[in-house]
Design a protein around this motif. Structure first.
Motif, PDB file in Angstrom:
ATOM      1  N   TYR A 156       0.311   5.126 -11.605  1.00 32.44           N
ATOM      2  CA  TYR A 156      -0.469   5.137 -10.373  1.00 32.44           C
ATOM      3  C   TYR A 156      -1.225   3.831 -10.177  1.00 32.44           C
ATOM      4  O   TYR A 156      -1.654   3.200 -11.138  1.00 32.44           O
ATOM      5  CB  TYR A 156      -1.510   6.263 -10.412  1.00 32.44           C
ATOM      6  CG  TYR A 156      -0.928   7.651 -10.462  1.00 32.44           C
ATOM      7  CD1 TYR A 156      -0.446   8.266  -9.304  1.00 32.44           C
ATOM      8  CD2 TYR A 156      -0.869   8.359 -11.666  1.00 32.44           C
ATOM      9  CE1 TYR A 156       0.077   9.548  -9.345  1.00 32.44           C
ATOM     10  CE2 TYR A 156      -0.341   9.638 -11.714  1.00 32.44           C
ATOM     11  CZ  TYR A 156       0.122  10.230 -10.551  1.00 32.44           C
ATOM     12  OH  TYR A 156       0.644  11.495 -10.597  1.00 32.44           O
ATOM     13  N   CYS A 157      -1.418   3.506  -8.902  1.00 32.32           N
ATOM     14  CA  CYS A 157      -2.384   2.470  -8.523  1.00 32.32           C
ATOM     15  C   CYS A 157      -3.402   3.200  -7.666  1.00 32.32           C
ATOM     16  O   CYS A 157      -3.046   3.790  -6.636  1.00 32.32           O
ATOM     17  CB  CYS A 157      -1.672   1.370  -7.739  1.00 32.32           C
ATOM     18  SG  CYS A 157      -2.841   0.248  -6.973  1.00 32.32           S
ATOM     19  N   VAL A 158      -4.632   3.234  -8.114  1.00 29.77           N
ATOM     20  CA  VAL A 158      -5.655   4.018  -7.409  1.00 29.77           C
ATOM     21  C   VAL A 158      -6.117   3.273  -6.152  1.00 29.77           C
ATOM     22  O   VAL A 158      -6.678   2.181  -6.231  1.00 29.77           O
ATOM     23  CB  VAL A 158      -6.850   4.329  -8.335  1.00 29.77           C
ATOM     24  CG1 VAL A 158      -7.922   5.094  -7.575  1.00 29.77           C
ATOM     25  CG2 VAL A 158      -6.379   5.137  -9.549  1.00 29.77           C
ATOM     26  N   THR A 159      -5.816   3.872  -5.010  1.00 29.44           N
ATOM     27  CA  THR A 159      -6.227   3.326  -3.714  1.00 29.44           C
ATOM     28  C   THR A 159      -7.007   4.427  -2.984  1.00 29.44           C
ATOM     29  O   THR A 159      -6.924   5.600  -3.376  1.00 29.44           O
ATOM     30  CB  THR A 159      -4.993   2.969  -2.858  1.00 29.44           C
ATOM     31  OG1 THR A 159      -4.232   4.174  -2.682  1.00 29.44           O
ATOM     32  CG2 THR A 159      -4.124   1.911  -3.515  1.00 29.44           C
ATOM     33  N   PRO A 160      -7.743   4.081  -1.908  1.00 28.88           N
ATOM     34  CA  PRO A 160      -8.422   5.135  -1.140  1.00 28.88           C
ATOM     35  C   PRO A 160      -7.430   6.203  -0.656  1.00 28.88           C
ATOM     36  O   PRO A 160      -7.737   7.392  -0.660  1.00 28.88           O
ATOM     37  CB  PRO A 160      -9.033   4.369   0.040  1.00 28.88           C
ATOM     38  CG  PRO A 160      -9.190   2.965  -0.447  1.00 28.88           C
ATOM     39  CD  PRO A 160      -8.060   2.737  -1.403  1.00 28.88           C
ATOM     40  N   LYS A 161      -6.221   5.761  -0.283  1.00 26.37           N
ATOM     41  CA  LYS A 161      -5.213   6.694   0.223  1.00 26.37           C
ATOM     42  C   LYS A 161      -4.812   7.694  -0.871  1.00 26.37           C
ATOM     43  O   LYS A 161      -4.726   8.894  -0.625  1.00 26.37           O
ATOM     44  CB  LYS A 161      -3.994   5.894   0.687  1.00 26.37           C
ATOM     45  CG  LYS A 161      -2.958   6.691   1.426  1.00 26.37           C
ATOM     46  CD  LYS A 161      -1.970   5.754   2.133  1.00 26.37           C
ATOM     47  CE  LYS A 161      -0.759   6.515   2.623  1.00 26.37           C
ATOM     48  NZ  LYS A 161       0.239   6.757   1.587  1.00 26.37           N
TER      49      LYS A 161
END
Ligand code: MG
Length: 249
Positions: free
Chosen positions: A236-241
């Motif tokens: 995962y890449c943690v983004t607001p989405k």
């Protein structure tokens, strides 16, 4: 579900202040004092169970009387030197942000999602770290900062998170907390905030029951983190989405 705020813990989450700061500074002072020992990462992981730097050194001395015999005044002096060295290091920018922190903070800022700080470290440390990495506009990027000086009880007590939510004016389930430790997770959970844990070398062995996600870090698009979200294991890449998707699940 609309994400209305992302709340960062500082020590271990925003930056590895233990490895790059406190441990480094302790060993540096031990060298200056010609003490016949240095603290390794695995030893320091154990010592972190003792809260407070001075208490940690005192505890080490009781465990290893053959290696070290310092008076209480000497221990206090060593700790004082270590603390000022740590602050100098923060101001020098020698304590980097953890991978993915800058891009998540920027994306939140672009999307007008306030980023807050909930920490039990002292305000001066937070200010130094944020000013060094984000420049003088850091107060715009982090409109709410609740630090150790502002609360009566430390984590795992949730009061730091209660104050944070109050100042942000958001409900607990409209925010996501980012923490690196079981103690921090407990504080956020007791305030009712869904929490993503980004583990590190100090905390990977701890239990994170009930966390929204447990990851090796925040990750980047190029170098994603590994771990579990609310449903799946993956990279995962943690983004607001992504956080909004996880809140909805
Ligand atoms: Mg922490």
């Amino acid at each position: 579900m609309v994400l209305k705020s992302v709340i960062f813990d500082v020590d271990g989450t925003l930056a590895d202040t233990e490895k790059d700061g406190h441990l480094w500074a302790f060993n540096h002072v031990f060298q200056q004092w010609n003490l016949p020992f240095r603290w390794s990462i695995s030893l320091y992981r154990d010592l972190l169970k003792i809260p407070g730097g001075q208490e940690r050194l005192t505890y080490y001395q009781t465990q290893h009387p053959e290696r070290v015999s310092l008076s209480a005044a000497q221990i206090a002096e060593i700790h004082q030197m270590k603390t000022s060295l740590f602050i100098q290091r923060v101001w020098a920018g020698a304590i980097p942000l953890r991978v993915g922190v800058r891009s998540l903070v920027s994306e939140c800022y672009e999307r007008h999602i306030p980023v807050a700080i909930a920490t039990t470290t002292q305000y001066a440390n937070v200010e130094a770290l944020l000013l060094t990495h984000f420049g003088p506009q850091w107060r715009k990027i982090f409109p709410v900062v609740v630090a150790g000086d502002h609360v009566a009880k430390k984590k795992p007590h949730p009061c730091v998170y209660h104050q944070c939510l109050q100042q942000l004016g958001v409900a607990p389930d409209e925010a996501v907390a980012l923490e690196d430790s079981a103690v921090g997770l407990t504080a956020a959970q007791q305030a009712g905030i869904p929490t993503v844990v980004t583990m590190n070398i100090w905390t990977y062995h701890q239990r994170f029951t009930g966390a929204l996600g447990v990851l090796t870090g925040l990750g980047t698009h190029k170098d994603p983190a590994f771990g579990r979200g609310p449903r799946h294991w993956g990279r995962y890449c943690v983004t607001p989405k992504l956080l909004e998707e996880w809140l909805t699940q």
